[in-house]
Write an enzyme that holds these catalytic residues in place. Structure first.
Site, PDB file in Angstrom:
ATOM      1  N   GLY A  94       0.927  -1.201   0.109  1.00  0.00           N
ATOM      2  CA  GLY A  94       0.138   0.070   0.012  1.00  0.00           C
ATOM      3  C   GLY A  94       0.954   1.336   0.163  1.00  0.00           C
ATOM      4  O   GLY A  94       1.960   1.038   0.025  1.00  0.00           O
ATOM      5  N   VAL A 146       4.351  -5.087   2.713  1.00  0.00           N
ATOM      6  CA  VAL A 146       4.534  -6.306   3.692  1.00  0.00           C
ATOM      7  C   VAL A 146       4.896  -7.435   3.060  1.00  0.00           C
ATOM      8  O   VAL A 146       4.458  -7.886   2.273  1.00  0.00           O
ATOM      9  CB  VAL A 146       2.911  -6.215   4.390  1.00  0.00           C
ATOM     10  CG1 VAL A 146       3.356  -7.172   5.701  1.00  0.00           C
ATOM     11  CG2 VAL A 146       2.455  -5.040   5.094  1.00  0.00           C
ATOM     12  N   LYS A 154       6.887  -5.310   7.911  1.00  0.00           N
ATOM     13  CA  LYS A 154       6.301  -3.986   7.091  1.00  0.00           C
ATOM     14  C   LYS A 154       7.479  -3.107   6.654  1.00  0.00           C
ATOM     15  O   LYS A 154       8.294  -2.630   7.946  1.00  0.00           O
ATOM     16  CB  LYS A 154       5.212  -3.104   7.889  1.00  0.00           C
ATOM     17  CG  LYS A 154       4.473  -2.354   6.875  1.00  0.00           C
ATOM     18  CD  LYS A 154       3.255  -1.595   8.052  1.00  0.00           C
ATOM     19  CE  LYS A 154       2.131  -0.943   6.934  1.00  0.00           C
ATOM     20  NZ  LYS A 154       1.029  -1.454   6.987  1.00  0.00           N
ATOM     21  N   ASP A 204      -7.298   3.343  11.907  1.00  0.00           N
ATOM     22  CA  ASP A 204      -7.158   2.728  10.443  1.00  0.00           C
ATOM     23  C   ASP A 204      -8.102   1.505  10.538  1.00  0.00           C
ATOM     24  O   ASP A 204      -7.594   0.733   9.671  1.00  0.00           O
ATOM     25  CB  ASP A 204      -5.905   2.713  10.066  1.00  0.00           C
ATOM     26  CG  ASP A 204      -5.853   2.620   8.395  1.00  0.00           C
ATOM     27  OD1 ASP A 204      -7.122   3.101   7.721  1.00  0.00           O
ATOM     28  OD2 ASP A 204      -4.911   2.258   7.720  1.00  0.00           O
TER      29      ASP A 204
END
Lengths: 1097, 188
Positions: free
Chosen positions: A89, A94, A109, A210
């Site tokens: 993203g 990841v 990550k 999130d």
């Protein structure tokens, strides 16, 4: 070399490369057929090619596309061996990776680029450590965070930050539910378990920020696992990523799950309830496969608006089976106002489980209120601020829940609690039914036109008594709703009887300590506060605070609201001394509870800074702002919204301090950053536009100022509507810029419009309305409509007297303005009266060196002097002199005051100090330049005038002579008054070109009317009788004004114009004539006789 | 916002709309400069900015995780290459003028000297040679832009130009030698 030639060379070059090197030179000669330059050229190409040309153009300027984008899978990250990519993203990629010790497989990550600084990295590690302490079977653990070298197949790259997390193998919530064909009950059970996990983290002080379905997996054992807890925050701490996060690409995936407060871009308002909201969206999505808002095809801004304003799709409309309690439960989690949501994820889980057990839930159906909210929004363009009215309606009903809590808390009896609940329900239902009737009465479809909210309210108010004749508590609730709505509409007089009735009834029937009674008390106090009836407000606010503390506790939202209200009241009253401890108390409390660097603490500190600034305690304000800014930079990053707020405030303070260049630089920087980080249309960005533009106007860059105000205005019209208070602020500022550009007709037109709208929307006595009166009056002064201006000043003054009381600084300012105008209009007696009030109040609320205090003191002294009350003028002038002597940068004032004092002493035949005073003034005057110097000359002329009027021609002549000696002692250019028209020249900072790309540079100019100060005030002209300037041709008036502003420029034309406007014998004409002589004298021009006879005052 | 715009523009460029590619340049250019300023604002004095890092960050900021596909990425890099060429030439020119006593002129922040790391090649001479080449043989100039400035591999360059890698390899070999003679000729 042309294209054909190059291609020819290339052709031969290629052919030769294909043959054996030994044969090349002979073939080359053949192929070039006698074209020697071509042969030599290709030969050189071949030589270079053979030699290899070293590194020449081997390393590209921008390194390779895949590597640059991190598309290459690294082999190792520090001690981790990367196995495969799991997902990617904007926030990084990841990987599944193998850790050596302890030996385990983790989710790794990797951030897209290196840490911004050592500091950022340290903070990243620390916060990750805190996250690591969250241990719950429902949460994927954070193992380690740091920065490590990334090794790819093509070699080692720079170090990049990483996070090692528990690797969860499983599928997303939605996949799991779909594949296992889970029913509604099983889905609800799953949701409750997710809520439990989230609640656990909340109790450890960690907010997810999130939450979305992609972040919730279910493992093979059916255990839901929340991923990335708090990770968004620690990554966003890196300013570069924070900026990145606001990029559209990042937003798109998560927008639908962001709460309205999160979308508003106000991160400090985020709390656990923002996660509750996201859980609500997750629930909606899991239960229906859809999102509560259809935002898929909308641009970001429109999507955000829809989420912030529209009513979410009721669950039941998607799936009828979900109507009833499940729908109500999810809707409560999705409330726009955090206060209306479940207070915790735990509470949400509880209600979900109640649904599963078919027990009554804590949430109430909100449908009628939603209709109201929609209705209010429809009408917002008309009345402004109605979204807030909507919020107040919701508060009304949820109070029933408080009542229940209170009952069980106070008596701890089940029966009582049950009874209270039944009562509350009955009340809520009665109110809901009534409101529904009201709404249907106002249904726009019925009579084909949009009903105004206020008409609906009027109709409702008329019927409430009859309808609720024997039901006092429901009636109280309805009246509460009606009253608060009137209040938001600004119809304070209509609001009052309803709120008073509600308060009295609740107090009598429920007792003073019942939450509903406290609520009514608070609301009535808030009404009076906003209305400006401070005397009525105060006892209510004070009591509301006491009761909130006693009943809800010191740390409850109610107590905070009450504290806030009281501090606000004191602040509005100008009782800063009392507001201060309250503000400090809030700060101390927040420090103790949340810590020094907590965002909320810093917000309190910022509030304290604001108060200091309003108090004129600029040093303290500066210290607080500096510290707050530093802390926010440190803890939140340089581009965090709060940090930018601090910058904005600091810049604002610089402006108050007259440090315009610094103010402009900081405002411009803030604006630029906000444009980039928040978007052009964000309210904070728009505020920065206005603030930057105001400083630009201060620095007389009116063109640029106007361009920015126009931009702000466009945004505000779109966001708030044409008549909203916010929009009017920009419009008002725009008119001020127009005034600076001498577009007086336009400015007057705008101000008139703003004033009319404010009168209608805010009422005649609202502070902003009175500010409009003042501003319009300033323009009318420019247009020569002195009497109209005076009328407005007077109205503003009276409004403030009634609304704010006679001890308010704004009331004092009105007195100051009116007093100065009266003085200029030749009525020193009336002026003295006003100025006396102004000085008394201003010096009680502001420090003695405050500009307004100085203005009031000096103007009053002048008025008293003109009234021959020299003995009263003298102490004022001595105080002013004392003050000016102690301050740096007050030389001009010191000169002016000295000369004025000399005049006052001379008038009393006290000559003993004259010599010292005047000589001192001369010497200081020589250090001045620009307008200050011209003014000093004017002040000196006035002194001479006074001496002559007193018959002391001898003294006047003597000083006249001595001045000439001063002039000669200097080298001409610096002679008194010299220095030209004294315009303030400010540096045009290069940054302007960024802030206002196309603004034409404006000619700096100064105006005594828009920026009144003793140094530029015309009041030292003495009494003058304008010859009905309102009927004068405007051009004459303007020419005359320009003569006033810059005596010596414009020559006799201006003087004749001045004479026409003010009359030949007027003080204005006189002073102008004197100044002209002085300028000519200084420039060595013989003082020619002018065609206008000059008479001394 | 520009990032929405850029996605749309990238998509349009990928579809082969000719004007879209031109519209990209100012967007990317502005973003690069803005980023450079932002980076400098929080970096210690004397920091030199890496073109690759800048473009990388600009890409993430403007495009984020909405991968516009290979073609879109290539268009982005083509625009970035052109923007970076302008920025580098600017920087080199400024350096040269300081060296030759051009002195310090008060410049707007927008035009301020950006300490971008310069490549080993003589940027100004290369720019001139490249400008001439653009007029004489635009296709070769484009290979230089994509491969040398934009960092596309020769295979990727071929793909972007819709031709075979072999052709591009041959052309590049000639062009490199050609430019080398041009630059060497200037120095002589």
């Amino acid at each position: 070399m042309d294209g054909a030639r190059i291609q020819q060379a290339e052709q031969i070059f290629r052919e030769l490369l294909a043959v054996d090197p030994g044969q090349r030179s002979s073939l080359l000669v053949t192929r070039c057929a006698g074209d020697e330059p071509l042969r030599a050229f290709v030969a050189r190409l071949l030589d270079h090619d053979a030699a290899g040309m070293g590194d020449f153009m081997r390393r590209p300027v921008i390194a390779g596309l895949p590597a640059a984008l991190g598309l290459e899978t690294p082999r190792r990250v520090g001690s981790y061996t990367v196995l495969r990519e799991i997902g990617r993203g904007g926030m990084g990629v990841v990987y599944e990776a193998q850790q050596l010790s302890p030996r385990r497989t983790v989710a790794l990550k990797l951030m897209p680029h290196g840490p911004a600084s050592e500091d950022a990295l340290r903070r990243f590690r620390q916060e990750a450590e805190a996250l690591g302490r969250v241990e719950h079977p429902g949460i994927a653990r954070i193992y380690e965070a740091g920065s490590a070298e990334v090794t790819t197949d093509t070699g080692a790259n720079a170090a990049r930050p990483f996070l090692a997390m528990e690797l969860v193998s499983g599928e997303t919530l939605a996949e799991h539910a779909r594949r296992r064909r889970l029913g509604v009950r099983e889905r609800l059970e799953l949701l409750a378990r997710v809520c439990d996990a989230v609640h656990h983290a909340h109790q450890k002080g960690v907010i997810h920020r999130d939450l979305k379905p992609a972040n919730i997996l279910v493992n093979d054992q059916g255990q839901p696992k929340v991923l990335d807890f708090g990770v968004a925050h620690i990554i966003a701490d890196d300013p570069a990523s924070a900026a990145m996060r606001t990029s559209t690409g990042q937003l798109l995936g998560t927008l639908a799950f962001m709460s309205p407060e999160q979308l508003a871009g106000n991160p400090w308002r985020l709390d656990t309830r923002s996660d509750v909201y996201a859980l609500g969206v997750v629930a909606f999505h899991l239960l229906t496969g859809r999102l509560p808002y259809d935002v898929a095809d909308l641009p970001i801004a429109a999507a955000a608006r829809r989420i912030a304003e529209d009513r979410p799709l009721p669950l039941g409309t998607v799936d009828r089976a979900l109507r009833g309690d499940v729908q109500t439960t999810v809707a409560k989690a999705l409330e726009k106002d955090p206060a209306q949501r479940y207070a915790s994820a735990h509470a949400f889980a509880e209600d979900i489980r109640r649904c599963l057990r078919d027990e009554p839930i804590a949430a109430h159906p909100p449908s009628v209120l939603y209709q109201w909210g929609k209705f209010a929004r429809r009408n917002r363009a008309l009345v402004g601020g109605l979204a807030a009215a909507f919020a107040s309606l919701l508060i009304g009903l949820s109070a029933a829940a408080y009542g229940l809590a209170w009952a069980s808390h106070e008596r701890n009896e089940k029966a009582a609690a049950l009874q209270a609940e039944t009562l509350a329900r009955a009340e809520a239902e009665a109110v809901a039914a009534f409101l529904a009737d009201m709404l249907s009465a106002a249904d726009p479809k019925r009579d084909g036109r949009e009903a105004r909210v206020i008409d609906v309210l009027d109709a409702a108010a008329a019927g409430v008594d009859e309808r609720f004749n024997a039901q006092p508590l429901p009636q109280a609730r309805v009246r509460h709703v009606i009253g608060t709505t009137y209040q938001w509409l600004g119809a304070y007089d209509r609001a009052e009887p309803h709120l008073r009735w509600a308060r009295q009834t609740r107090q009598e029937l429920l007792g003073e300590r019942h939450p509903d009674a406290i609520e009514s008390l608070h609301e009535l106090g808030a009404l009076y506060n906003e209305w400006g009836r401070f005397a009525d407000a105060e006892p209510l606010n004070v009591r509301a605070l006491q009761l909130s503390r006693a009943v809800h506790g010191d740390v409850s939202p109610q107590t905070h609201a009450a504290t806030h209200e009281l501090a606000l009241l004191y602040s509005r009253q100008g009782r800063y001394a009392e507001a201060l401890p309250l503000q400090k108390e809030a700060l101390a409390l927040s420090r103790r509870l949340l810590g020094e660097d907590h965002a909320a603490t810093l917000t309190s500190a910022n509030g304290l800074g604001v108060l200091y600034r309003r108090l004129g305690r600029y040093d303290d304000a500066l210290a607080v702002y500096d510290a707050t800014l530093a802390a926010r930079r440190r803890t939140l990053g340089a581009e965090h919204a709060d940090t930018l707020v601090s910058m904005n405030n600091l810049a604002h303070l610089y402006r108050a301090l007259g440090r315009y260049d610094e103010a402009l630089e900081l405002h411009a920087h803030t604006l630029e950053t906000r444009r980039r980080v928040l978007s052009d249309a964000h309210p904070h960005t728009i505020m920065s536009m206005d603030n930057t533009a105001m400083v630009l106007a201060d620095l007389e860059h009116y063109d640029q100022a106007r361009a920015l105000h126009l931009e702000a205005l466009e945004h505000k019209r779109r966001i708030y509507g044409d008549d909203a208070p916010e929009t009017l602020v920009s419009l008002n500022n725009l008119a001020v810029a127009c005034t600076g550009l001498e577009e007086y007709d336009q400015a007057a037109q705008i101000h008139e419009r703003v004033l009319a709208t404010r009168r209608r929307v805010l009422g005649d006595e609202h502070q902003e309305t009175t500010i409009s009166m003042d501003n319009l009056a300033q323009v009318l002064l420019k247009l020569g409509r002195l009497d109209d201006a005076r009328g407005l000043f007077q109205e503003s003054l009276e409004a403030r007297r009634r609304a704010l009381g006679e001890r308010h600084p704004l009331f004092a300012e009105s007195n100051l303005r009116l007093g100065r105008l009266l003085l200029a209009q030749g009525d020193p007696a009336a002026a003295a009266e006003r100025l006396d009030v102004a000085l008394a109040v201003l010096s009680a609320t502001l420090p003695p060196e405050n500009q307004k205090v100085r203005q009031a003191r000096f103007a009053l002294a002048r008025a008293l002097h003109l009234l021959d009350r020299h003995d009263q003028a003298e102490p004022l002038l001595r105080a002013a002199l004392d003050m000016a002597a102690r301050q740096d940068g007050f030389a001009a004032e010191w000169v002016r005051v000295s000369l004025m004092l000399a005049a006052v002493l001379a008038a009393q035949e006290r000559h003993e100090e004259l010599d010292e005073l005047i000589t001192g003034a001369f010497e200081r005057a020589l250090t001045l330049d620009g307008r200050a110097r011209t003014d000093a000359a004017g002040a000196f002329d006035e002194l001479l005038e006074t001496l002559r009027r007193l018959g002391r021609t001898d003294l006047a002549d003597e000083w006249e002579n001595r001045r000439r000696r001063f002039d000669r002692a200097d080298d001409g250019a610096g002679a008194l008054p010299g220095g030209g028209p004294g315009r303030r020249q400010s540096q045009v900072l290069p940054i302007h070109s960024q802030v206002v790309p196309n603004a034409a540079s404006s000619t700096p100019r100064s105006d005594w009317l828009t920026t009144p100060s003793p140094s530029t005030s015309p009041t030292h002209c003495g009494p003058l009788q304008p010859k009905s300037p309102s009927t004068m041709p405007r051009s004459d008036w303007l020419t005359a004004l320009s003569a006033l502003r810059s005596p010596g420029h414009g020559g006799s034309t201006s003087m004749r114009a001045a004479a026409r406007v003010f009359g030949t014998g007027s003080a204005v004409t006189t002073i102008w004539s004197r100044s002209l002589s002085a300028v000519r004298r200084a420039n060595g021009v013989p003082n020619v006789a002018t065609s206008v006879p000059v008479r001394s005052v | 916002m520009s990032d929405e715009l850029i996605t749309r523009t990238l998509m349009a460029a990928s579809r082969g709309e000719p004007r879209a590619a031109d519209e990209l340049l100012p967007l990317v250019y502005d973003e690069l400069r803005r980023l450079a300023h932002a980076r400098l604002a929080r970096a210690p004095r004397g920091t030199t900015l890496q073109p690759t890092a800048l473009v990388h960050e600009a890409y993430l900021r403007l495009v984020g995780d909405r991968d516009p596909g290979w073609n879109g990425r290539a268009h982005f890099f083509a625009a970035a290459a052109r923007a970076m060429r302008n920025i580098l030439v600017d920087r080199a020119r400024r350096k040269a003028s300081v060296k030759h006593g051009g002195g310090r002129r008060r410049v707007a922040m927008d035009d301020a000297d950006l300490p971008i790391e310069l490549p080993n090649e003589d940027v100004l001479a290369l720019d001139e040679a490249l400008t001439r080449l653009e007029a004489a043989d635009p296709r070769k100039a484009r290979i230089v832009m994509l491969h040398y400035f934009g960092g596309l591999t020769l295979e990727e360059t071929a793909e972007a130009l819709d031709t075979s890698p072999r052709t591009v390899e041959r052309e590049w070999r000639f062009t490199r030698a050609f430019l080398f003679t041009q630059l060497a000729g200037q120095q002589a």
